[in-house]
Design an enzyme around this catalytic site. Structure first.
Site, PDB file in Angstrom:
ATOM      1  N   SER A  49       0.853  -0.946   0.061  1.00 49.05           N
ATOM      2  CA  SER A  49      -0.095   0.223   0.160  1.00 49.05           C
ATOM      3  C   SER A  49       0.628   1.366  -0.048  1.00 49.05           C
ATOM      4  CB  SER A  49      -0.699   0.407   1.011  1.00 49.05           C
ATOM      5  OG  SER A  49      -1.742  -1.070   1.027  1.00 49.05           O
ATOM      6  N   CYS A 157     -10.755  -8.194  22.680  1.00 51.44           N
ATOM      7  CA  CYS A 157     -11.906  -7.654  22.211  1.00 51.44           C
ATOM      8  C   CYS A 157     -13.199  -8.212  23.341  1.00 51.44           C
ATOM      9  CB  CYS A 157     -12.873  -6.864  20.721  1.00 51.44           C
ATOM     10  SG  CYS A 157     -12.648  -8.773  20.126  1.00 51.44           S
ATOM     11  N   GLU A 210      -9.042 -17.407  20.842  1.00 50.82           N
ATOM     12  CA  GLU A 210     -10.064 -16.513  21.553  1.00 50.82           C
ATOM     13  C   GLU A 210      -9.279 -16.873  23.288  1.00 50.82           C
ATOM     14  OE1 GLU A 210     -10.401 -13.792  19.711  1.00 50.82           O
ATOM     15  OE2 GLU A 210     -12.054 -12.821  21.201  1.00 50.82           O
ATOM     16  N   ARG A 243     -18.805 -17.440  17.607  1.00 46.88           N
ATOM     17  CA  ARG A 243     -19.603 -16.263  16.232  1.00 46.88           C
ATOM     18  C   ARG A 243     -20.855 -16.323  15.641  1.00 46.88           C
ATOM     19  NH1 ARG A 243     -15.999 -12.388  16.073  1.00 46.88           N
ATOM     20  NH2 ARG A 243     -14.121 -14.204  15.091  1.00 46.88           N
ATOM     21  N   HIS A 250     -20.225  -7.187  21.581  1.00 47.98           N
ATOM     22  CA  HIS A 250     -19.592  -9.027  21.545  1.00 47.98           C
ATOM     23  C   HIS A 250     -20.706  -8.693  23.511  1.00 47.98           C
ATOM     24  CE1 HIS A 250     -16.776  -9.540  19.232  1.00 47.98           C
ATOM     25  NE2 HIS A 250     -15.360  -8.782  19.886  1.00 47.98           N
ATOM     26  N   THR A 336     -14.979  -3.013  18.327  1.00 48.80           N
ATOM     27  CA  THR A 336     -14.025  -1.860  17.043  1.00 48.80           C
ATOM     28  C   THR A 336     -13.951  -0.854  18.066  1.00 48.80           C
ATOM     29  OG1 THR A 336     -15.873  -1.624  15.457  1.00 48.80           O
ATOM     30  CG2 THR A 336     -14.505  -3.441  14.982  1.00 48.80           C
TER      31      THR A 336
END
Lengths: 360, 360, 360, 360
Positions: A49, A157, A210, A243, A250, A336
Site C-alpha cells: 500500500s 475485544c 480466543e 461467533r 460482543h 471495534t
C-alpha cells in the site's frame, strides 16, 4: 464523532496509524478524524500500500472518508518513514511483534491492539477505568529494554468487555471463579473476515485462539500493581467463545463466584456511581459512566445498545443470583471501538494527561 | 419425510393433532404425513378455526401442504369431537392444562409439548433414549387420577438437546454441576413469534420463563425411576438463555462437573456406541446414533448440522477440559423436530411398541 | 441426493470434476455421489491441492463428506492426469479457457460452468428443457476446432433461472422486451465469496460483470438453431443485479413485452403442462415439472422454495399484468444446483441418452 | 438528534403525536425530542393506552427514551383531549380517516403518514423539495370542507425515496415511463410487523397494497400545481415490491424513459447542485443536499448509507444507460425517517416558515 471535552485548545499532538488500511485501522482513522488532542498526520501500511493514496489503498467500510484523508499518501510501517511521536498500531499479530518493537526502540510511544506483547511482564495491558495505574510498568519496560519509547497494549475485544463489566464487582468483592460464554460480532474478525456463507443464519462455536486470551488477559487486567510488576488476579476462568451473525458488539454471559456471598442488591450498589479508580473526567473520549447497569429483562442487545457512550461504554444486564455460584450477568461492548481502536485512543489520552507522551 | 423401519405393515393407528394450526402443530402434520404406524386422521384447533378447511385455517410455513390435508376440516379441541385414541398436543400452555386433562380423562393417550404437566410427580417427562423407563409412571397416573387414558410429556426444546448431549456422561460419570448458556433459534418462539425488528443482526439475552424450565426439567429427565416415582438427579444447574437470528436449531454451551475427575478420552469413550438404555432399533423415527460426537473444531453449527438424523439426532462438539470443572462441550439439536413434535412422535412409537397405547 | 430414474443399471460412466475444491466443485461432488449413470472417479484441482487427500484440500461446506471421497487424492487439472471421458468443470474463468480447451482437444467431453466459451458461435449454451437441440452445435465445433472431444456450457446462474421461467412464454408468444431485476444469494459468489461485513442486514446493488451476461446469454438460450448456428432471440433486455443476504436461491423480478398482447389467463395456460421441447422423462435428475407456477400472493421465496424439485425446478409466481408492457412475474431457482452443477449434470445426462458421450 | 438551524430561538410551537406508541409514532418522539421550532407536548394513542405513562404503554424500540417522555401520560386520540395546534399522525389507516378528519375540523393542522387522504384532490401530498408548492391546496381544502384546520400528507415510504431520486430528472427531462423494483426494509411494516421466521435469510416478493400506491402517488408527487388542483404527471409506471432482511432503508431499482434521449452526462448534470424548487435552507431538518449522487459501483447500500443527512437525504447510484429506455439507477432512503416521521416534520417546518400553521 468524538465529543470534545478536556483542556482548552492547544497544539495537537501528531499521531500515526500503523496498519491503517485494515478494519481496525479504519476505525482509528474515523475516531481520530476530529480528535481535540491528537492530529492524524501519518497513515502507514504494508509495502503493497505504501506510496498510494489512502483512498485507493483501502476499501473503506463505513460512512464517508474525509477528502484530505483519502488523498493522503500511505507510508511504510517503518520508524524511518514515520515521524509522529505517537503511533496507534492496528497491525496483525503476524507482523506486530517486530514492527512495534522497532518503533518503541526508535522512541515512539506505541499503543497496540495486537496480542504479541500483551502478556509480557513489563508491558502494560490497560483499560483506564480498570487498571490505569498499570501504566507505571512503562518505567520498568524502558529500563529493561533500553527503549526511549514504549509499548502500551489494550486487551482482546471480548476480554475488554468482560473486564469493564466485572471491575465494579471485583474491586469490592474479589472474583474467585468465572464462567464466560461469548457471542461475538463478525467485525471482530476484521475484513474480509468471516465469509457470509459461514455465518448467515448460523452460529460458529469456535474462534481461533480466543479462549486462552480471555482466560489469561482477564487475570492481568484485574491484577494488582505491586512495585514494578503486576500480580495476576487469582481467578479461575473458563471461557467458551462463539461467533454470531451480528455486525458489531460482543455479548458475554457470565457466572461469577466471589470471595464471599453477596446479595444482588449489594452487587447493584457496586455499579452505582462506579467510574473506576482513575479520574478520567478530563479525557475527551472517556464515557460517563463507563459501565451502565440496566434493569430491563431483555437488555443489553447488540443492535440496540452497542453505541452507548459513543461505543465506549459497556452495558450490563440481567444481574441476578446464580444457582451454583453467586451472580449471573450479561455484558455488551463495542468490539471495534471500546474493544480496539477506541480503547487505544483512551489509553493515549490518559498518557497524555499525565505528561507521559514523548514530545514531537 | 420419515424413514420407514419397524414391523411389517399393519393397520395404522389413527391419531389427532391438537393445536394443529400453530407452528409446532404444523411440524406434527409434516412429520406424520407418511408415518408407517400412525395415520393422521383429525386436526383439531381453537373454536376460531373449527369447521374450516385446514389449508385456510393455517398459514402453512414450509414446503408443500398435502392436498388432502389442506381440505380436511378442522375440528374443535374437545374429546367429544375427536375419536383418535392418540392425540399429539401442540397446545399453548394457556389452554393445555384443561384440554389435555379432559382428553386423558376421556381415555385418550395425550403426547404433550406443553409445560403444564411436565413436573407433576405422576406424569412421565420422557426422551426415549434417556429415560424411556419413566413411562412406567403412567400406571400410577391412571391409578391416582382415575383416568382411562394418560398424559406423557416431552421436555422443553433446549432441555431436550442438553439432556441427550449429557446422558452418555451422566450415565457413566454422574453429573454434579452444570452451567448452560443457550443460543436458541427463532422457531422456538412459534409463529409469528419473534418480530424481525427485534432479532435481525441482534441477540436477545432473555427468553421468558426458559431458564427455570432448564434448571428443573433436566433433573427430572436425568433422574432415576424408583418404584413408582422419579428421584430427581441431584445436579446443581445454572442456565442462561439467549435468542439468536437462526431459523432452526438450539445451541447449548456447557461446563460440567462430574462425580469424579475424568479425562477427555474417557468422556469420548462414553459417547462411542451410546444408544441409550432402551432398545429403540425398531422405532421408525429413532435416529441411529441419537448423539453424534464431532471432533472438528468448529462444529456443531445450526445451519449445517440441524438436520442430522432427520432432525432427530443431537450433535455434540468441542468436548474438552474445563479449567474449573471437568468438561466443556457444545450441543445442537433441532428444536421443532427433536425438541418438540418429533420428540412426541418418538414417545408414541415407544408406547406403541410396548403395547401401551389405547386401541381405537 | 439424486433421484434414480432412467434405464436399468448398466456400468456407470467414469467422470471427473475440475476445480473440485471450490464451492461449485463441492456441489458437483455432492450431486454426483450417488448418480445412477455417472461414477465420480477423479477430483482435479490446482497445483496447490494436487497430491493431497480431497478431505484436506477442501473446506467442505455442507453435510457430510463421504469417507472414500475424503481420502481420494486430488490430481492436477491436466488432461495427462485425468482419464475420465467426461469432465465437469467448476473452474474459475481466469483459468477455464486454457484448461477446458486442452481437455476438449484431448478427447474429453467438457461440461463447463465458466463463462469463457459460452458465447462462442460453435459452443452450445444449453438448458435441456429450453434449448436441448442446441447440442447439435457440437458437430460444427469439432469440425471447426479439430477437437475429438467437445465443450458444452451452461449459463450464468441468474440467466438460467430467467430462461426457464420465460421459456413457456417465449415459445408461445415471443418475448420482445425484458426488464429484469435480480436479488441473488451469496452462494453465487463462491467461497469465501461475500464477506459477512458487506452483506449482513444489507443489499449490494452491484455484481461484477453480471448484467452483461444476463443481457447476452438469455438471447442465445432463447435463440433458434438454424442449420449449424444459433440465431439470437431478438429480445431487448435491461438487467439490474443485486446481492441480498440469502444463502441459496436467486430471485428475478421481470416485466415482459410479447409480440402481441396476451391475457394473464393465456399466459397461465402456457405454463400448464409445459415440460420443454425435449423429452427428458428418462433423465435421472430432470425435475417434473421443470417450472412450477404458483398462485399464492407471496411466493416464490428463496428459503421456502429453493429446494423444489431437489433444487432443479424453477418456481414462478406473481404472474400478472404489467401496466406498461404485457406481463410481470417473479422467478426463483437454486443457483448452485440448477444454476451451476446440477445444470451441467443434466446436460451430461442428455448427451448420454443421445449416445453423444465419448466412451471410456 | 436534529441539527439546529433556522431562526434564533423563539417560543416553540406545541405539537402532539397521534398513534405515539407504534413504530412510526416512536420515530416522531425521537425526532421531535430536541426540535428547535416544535415542542412535543402531547402523546396520544388508542383508548387502551390512554391514561397510562408513555414509557409503560409503548415498547420502546431504540436508544434511550427520555425520562420526562417516559412519565408523560398518554391521552386519547380525540380533539377534545389534545390542545396542540399541530398534530403529527402516525395512525394506522384503519382509524386515520375518521380521527384525522376530526382534528382538521377542530382546527388542528394534521401532518399525516396514513394513506387515507393522500390521493384526495384537495389534500396536499408533499415532499418539500419536490412539490412544496402543492401546499397551496390547503386553501381549497378549507374552502371545500369548511375546516378551520387542515390535512397535509406525506407519501408512501418507497414512493418518497423514488420521488426524490427522480425529481432532478423529471424537472429537466420529463419522465414518461418508469419501471421500479423495490427491496424494502422490515421496519416499513411497523412493529411487531414481519415475523422473523418469514424473513431471516429470505426475500418476500410481495407487500400488501404497496404497488398501487407507488403507481399512483408518484404521479401526484411529480404532478404540476395548476390554479387550485394538481395535474397528475403523465408517467406510465410499473412497480414490483419486495421485502428483504434489512432493518432500515428502502432500495429502489429503476429504469426510466424520458421525453427525449439524454446522455448519462446530462443526467449527472441534473443532479449537480439540485436542491429542489423551494428554498429550504432555513428549515432545521432539511438535508443539504437532499439527493446525493454517488459514482462508486456498489452504492448505495442500506446499512452503510441509510443515515446520510441524518436519514433525510436520498442516495442515488449506478446511474447509467438503460438498453431499452434511457437511464437506469438505484436509490436508497430511510423509510421511517425521510419516508415517514421525518418527512412529516419537514412538511411542518415548511408550513411554519410560511406562517401557515395555526397559532396555539
Amino acid at each position: 464523532m468524538i465529543a470534545r471535552r478536556g483542556p482548552a485548545r492547544r497544539p495537537r499532538v501528531p499521531v500515526a496509524v500503523l496498519g491503517a488500511t485494515g478494519a481496525v485501522g479504519q476505525t482509528f482513522v474515523r475516531l481520530l478524524a476530529d480528535h481535540p488532542w491528537f492530529e492524524l498526520r501519518e497513515l502507514a501500511a504494508s509495502e503493497r500500500s505504501a506510496g498510494r493514496p489512502y483512498g485507493e489503498a483501502t476499501r473503506w467500510l463505513e460512512g464517508t472518508l474525509p477528502a484530505d484523508t483519502a488523498t493522503s499518501t500511505v507510508v511504510a510501517c517503518d520508524p524511518g518513514h514515520v515521524r509522529s511521536p505517537i503511533v496507534f498500531s492496528a497491525l496483525d499479530s503476524s507482523v506486530a511483534g517486530e514492527i512495534e518493537g522497532a518503533f518503541a526502540r526508535a522512541g515512539h510511544m506505541v499503543l497496540s491492539n495486537a496480542r504479541n506483547f500483551r502478556m509480557d511482564a513489563d508491558v502494560p495491558l490497560v483499560i483506564p477505568e480498570v487498571n490505569g495505574d498499570h501504566l507505571a510498568l512503562l518505567a520498568t519496560q524502558r529500563a529493561m529494554r533500553g527503549w526511549s519509547g514504549g509499548i502500551v497494549t489494550n486487551a482482546n475485544c471480548a476480554a475488554t468487555v468482560a473486564a469493564l463489566a466485572l471491575a465494579p464487582l471485583h474491586e469490592r468483592f474479589r472474583i474467585k471463579q468465572l464462567f464466560l460464554v461469548t457471542m461475538q460480532a463478525v467485525s471482530g474478525a476484521g475484513y474480509p473476515g468471516v465469509p457470509s456463507l459461514d455465518i448467515l443464519g448460523n452460529v460458529i462455536p469456535w474462534i481461533k485462539d480466543e479462549e486462552p486470551k480471555l482466560e489469561t488477559e482477564l487475570c492481568k487486567l484485574l491484577g494488582a500493581l505491586e512495585s514494578d510488576t503486576v500480580r495476576m488476579a487469582p481467578i479461575a476462568i473458563s471461557a467458551q467463545t462463539n461467533r454470531v451473525p451480528v455486525e458489531h458488539g460482543h455479548m458475554v454471559c457470565m457466572s461469577v463466584k466471589l470471595e464471599e456471598r453477596v446479595s444482588v442488591e449489594q452487587a447493584r450498589a457496586a455499579y452505582a456511581g462506579w467510574t473506576g479508580r482513575q479520574d478520567l473526567s478530563r479525557l475527551p473520549t472517556a464515557p460517563r459512566p463507563p459501565v451502565i447497569l440496566r434493569n430491563d429483562d431483555d437488555r443489553p442487545q447488540p443492535r440496540r445498545d452497542v453505541d452507548t457512550g459513543r461505543g465506549m461504554a459497556v452495558v450490563v444486564g440481567r444481574l441476578r443470583e446464580d444457582p451454583i455460584l453467586d451472580l449471573r450477568l450479561v455484558a455488551l461492548g463495542h468490539n471495534t471501538v471500546r474493544g480496539a481502536a477506541g480503547g487505544s485512543i483512551l489509553n493515549a489520552e490518559l498518557l497524555h494527561e499525565r505528561g507521559e507522551l514523548p514530545l514531537p
